[in-house]
Design an enzyme around this catalytic site. Sequence first.
Site, PDB file in Angstrom:
ATOM      1  CB  THR A   1      -1.061  -0.019   1.125  1.00 25.87           C
ATOM      2  OG1 THR A   1      -1.628  -1.006   1.218  1.00 25.87           O
ATOM      3  CG2 THR A   1      -1.801   1.193   1.313  1.00 25.87           C
TER       4      THR A   1
ATOM      5  CG  PHE B   1       0.241   4.855   3.604  1.00 23.67           C
ATOM      6  CD1 PHE B   1      -0.949   4.880   4.368  1.00 23.67           C
ATOM      7  CD2 PHE B   1       0.667   3.484   3.453  1.00 23.67           C
ATOM      8  CE1 PHE B   1      -1.602   3.802   4.627  1.00 23.67           C
ATOM      9  CE2 PHE B   1       0.134   2.611   3.904  1.00 23.67           C
ATOM     10  CZ  PHE B   1      -0.984   2.461   4.373  1.00 23.67           C
TER      11      PHE B   1
END
Length: 416
Positions: A296, A298
């Site tokens: 992921t 960010f």
Amino acid sequence: MQSINPLSGSIDKSLVRIASTPGLGLTHHRSSPSRLTVKCLDSANGGRTRHEWQSCCAVLASKVASQQQDSKKTDGGSTGVATVNGHQTFDFVPINGAVAKSPFALPKPLSISDFSAVPLHGSQLRVAYQGVPGAYSEAAAGKAYPNCEPIPCDQFEVAFQAVEIWIADRAVLPVENSLGGSIHRNYDLLLRHRLHIVGEVQLPVHHCLLALPGVRMEHITRIISHPQALSQCENTITKMGLNASREAVDDTAGAAEYIATNNLRNTAAIASARAAELYGLQTLAKGIQDDSSNVTRFVILSREPIIPRIDRPFKTSIVFAQEKGTNILFKVLSSFAFRNINLTKIESRPHRNQPIRVEDGGAKQFEYLFYVDFEASMAEERAQNALAEVEEFTSFLRVLGSYPMDMTPWRPDMEE
């Protein structure tokens, strides 16, 4: 009736009404000497101008109020509250004997040093993230600023607002996942708010199946987690033979907290190993994500942008709306290709304010905003020239941030 000069400021006790002709008047009631009434009577016969009478009334009202205060003090009815033009004023800081003897006891006025400045090198930096302790966003905040003070927020927009109103210094929010794709909500919020991207974090995600201590796999009839986590583990859960319903909640760690708080023995959560430790759950299975290379990305948000540099790899994020015409998007992308600038992402989102475009002939098309990431710093001349050319083909262009790339090496099997 006795007339007076409006600029003299004097008033006779026998005054009943001031007006030689219909116009502005001032009435004093004998039965209630503390009552002063100012009346405005429209006059068509000339007389004094309106602003002169207003000045007169203000002077008279001040005089009467001053006389009333003097009479109260003479009669011993003073309350210790001062008046200015008839309005009461209060001493917010009581001056007593102890304070008078010790002037250091008085409160000091605020100075610029009283406002918390942003610490250097992440020491005690306040970082907002969405979720509860144990969320992957908290791990991303800790990776970006190891010594920070994490501030959990229940929604993505609350994290944006926390930075805007100085509750937090930074916000760390997910924007895309290697399996689930883009998190569109945060792209929309990037455009709505005026924060700047100042960095990025790429976090390997390792999902675990968690339940209360003593619960066995065959007891599970429901699995709860964030929608992204559920989709990232769907194939693995199916292969495990679990006949359990899926239910989406706000975040992964929140699912673990919900099970522990409500003592749900038929429910499991997909969350991190840290969430299991925090909420006293056991781990039924580790690494249940469908792809071991689950990452992921960010972004780090701040109120102020950072100064772009050229001594390390930088990435720049922009958003634009194209002008009407043919091949506009091709021309925009060519601006980067001709300068050998690599694009790492392009994402289109419907234009909220102008969702539909009517073309010649009545055809209706969606109007889009385009989010683009490219590998170059705004300190480089080629990036500046590229955006100058892009601006010629767009009706709207905004630089979301120019920031250092996350170059941290990682392995798919590495635990954070």
